[in-house]
Every structure is written in structure tokens, then in C-alpha cells.
Design an enzyme around this catalytic site. Sequence first.
Site, short mmCIF file in Angstrom:
data_model
loop_
_atom_site.label_atom_id
_atom_site.label_comp_id
_atom_site.label_asym_id
_atom_site.label_seq_id
_atom_site.Cartn_x
_atom_site.Cartn_y
_atom_site.Cartn_z
N MET A 27 0.83 -1.40 0.01
CA MET A 27 0.03 0.00 0.12
C MET A 27 1.00 1.29 0.01
O MET A 27 0.45 2.18 0.39
CB MET A 27 -0.89 -0.01 1.24
N LEU A 30 6.50 2.91 1.35
CA LEU A 30 7.78 1.54 1.47
C LEU A 30 8.59 1.98 2.56
O LEU A 30 9.20 3.23 2.67
CB LEU A 30 8.17 1.51 0.32
N GLY A 33 11.15 -2.98 5.54
CA GLY A 33 10.40 -4.41 5.67
C GLY A 33 9.82 -4.39 4.10
O GLY A 33 10.11 -5.66 3.72
N HIS A 34 9.37 -3.54 3.34
CA HIS A 34 9.01 -3.86 1.93
C HIS A 34 10.37 -4.12 1.22
O HIS A 34 10.39 -4.87 0.26
CB HIS A 34 8.57 -2.40 1.38
N GLN A 58 -10.07 -2.38 2.45
CA GLN A 58 -9.97 -3.25 3.85
C GLN A 58 -9.78 -2.06 4.81
O GLN A 58 -9.33 -2.36 5.97
CB GLN A 58 -8.60 -3.86 3.54
N ASP A 148 2.33 -9.44 8.94
CA ASP A 148 0.85 -9.43 8.99
C ASP A 148 0.64 -10.96 8.83
O ASP A 148 0.15 -11.63 7.71
CB ASP A 148 0.38 -8.83 7.75
N GLN A 151 -2.83 -12.35 7.85
CA GLN A 151 -3.03 -11.92 6.45
C GLN A 151 -2.24 -13.03 5.44
O GLN A 151 -3.00 -13.68 4.70
CB GLN A 151 -2.33 -10.58 5.94
N SER A 183 6.85 -0.80 10.14
CA SER A 183 5.42 -0.52 9.67
C SER A 183 5.12 0.77 9.27
O SER A 183 5.72 1.77 9.67
CB SER A 183 4.38 -0.86 10.80
N SER A 184 4.38 0.79 8.44
CA SER A 184 4.05 2.19 7.75
C SER A 184 3.52 3.20 8.74
O SER A 184 3.63 4.21 8.46
CB SER A 184 3.07 2.06 6.29
#
Length: 272
Positions: A27, A30, A33-34, A58, A148, A151, A183-184
Site C-alpha cells: 500500500m 515503503l 520491511g518492503h 480493507q 501480517d 494475512q 510498519s508504515s
Amino acid sequence: MIVATNRAELSDARVKMAGTVAVVMTMGALHDGHEALIRAAAERADRVLVTIFVNPLQFGPNEDFDRYPRTLDADLAVCARNGVDVVFTPTREEMYPHGEPSIRVSPGPLGDILEGASRPGFFNGVLTVVLKLLHLTRPDLAFFGEKDYQQLTLVRRMARDTDLPVRIVGVPTVREADGLARSSRNRYLDPAQRRAAVALSAALAAGAGATGGPDAVLAAARAALGTEVELDYLALTDPELGPAPASGPARLLIAARVGSTRLIDNTALEIA
Ligand code: PAF
């Protein structure tokens, strides 16, 4: 690097991708983690495709859809720096040209526990967009973070239960030096909240280090959590998110609020 903003551009770019193709769905906003997901994808596939889309399906009505960080230029720089071949950045109208879809993916009972209990409809929205993005990008491999974990588990199950022709790959969580999972949403934290947020990973580490069975794991985690964060859930399960075993491989998952920011984290552990 090709940046495709609509289906036609994506489809043009996709047919030109030779060899095995990996997708990393994001999403945006970034972070490291991404980047770990992108690097893992590049190691396993010939070509890497990243999707950037803040999926309205979501987010609940009182959640952070409007204020969710949107940093497209910086995100494209991250992709370019990591050798990404194609980035797909559709608009809401491009993803949902007929409005919100009436046919959706039902996550089943696993979608109602943990995150699903706190965020009704969340996994329905996630799985629906993940399935659409898999159809649009047609990857051989799709990479998702263990951060996640529910998920990741549900996406694996969707792929298994509906025979999707894709291999789902989980990538370990990237952490700050003090243990906080990247985390974002960390960028919502002020300095005091940032210091308090370490309680989540500290609780998980304490639980994972405990001996004396499932109750001892949960007691140690709770004791280490402290009082500065507001606990939503602390749950011990088997690796598939079923009931915790008396001993052996398990998963410890946590969600808590720090100020108005909701954070989640989890770890693998052996119950001893
Ligand atoms: O993990 C995320 O960022 C999102 O849930 C995903 C998988 C990109 C679907 O919108």
C-alpha cells in the site's frame, strides 16, 4: 523501470517480462520491511513487479484510509533502487471500475478472529484485492511479510483452497534496533509513543523465552507488556492460527494501541 498506472499499461509490461515473475503487493509508504520483500523476490525470480495501491475495501469507516501515508515519489525511488522491473500504481477507479465489488472473497472462520474480530470485513477486503492483483499481474511467486501473519496465513489458504497458480512466500519481519517491527503506521508515533511501542516486541520476546507451557508463555508476555500500551489481543495459537498446542511449534500474536495508533506484531516460538 516501467510504471504502469492502468490495466492496459500493466498488461503490455507484463507480456514483456521473461522468466519467472514475482509480485510484491504493497500500500506504498515503503520501508525496510518492503525492501526485504523486494530483495527476497529478486533472489527467487527473474523479474519483480511491485503493486502500490491503498485498498479502500480493507479500511473500516473509522480507520485511517484518508490519513494513510501516500509517498509515491519516494516509493518509486525505493523500487528503482532495488531493481524492480515494473510498478503498478492503479487509481481506485482503475481497480474498481464498477464501484465496490459485490462478489468478494470470504475468508471463512479464520477471518473473524484476531485482526478480523477488531476489524470486521478487513480480510474480506484484503483477500478480494489480493485476488484481483494476482489476476492482473499473473505472477509465479507472491511475497508477503510475516509481520501480517494472519494475512499471510489467509492468502496461503486462499491460494490452496481455490487452486491459484501461484506460490505464496512468507518473508521474516524486519525490526528496528530495539525490536519494534517496521510498519508504515510507525510514522504516526510521536517520540514518547515510539519509545512505548517497543512493549509489543518485548512482550513477544518474553513469551517466546518462557518455559512451563502455554499459560507461562502468555503470563510472561503480559508481564513484559507494561501499562503504556492499550492491549487489544495477545493470542497463542498453532502455526496455522488454530488452538495452541501444549508443546511444540506455535505463534504468539499481539495487537495494541499506542495513543491512537494500532500496531500489530507476532513471533514464532516453541512451547516448552
Ligand atoms: O499488506 C498490505 O500492505 C495489504 O494488506 C495488501 C496485501 C497490499 C493488500 O492491500
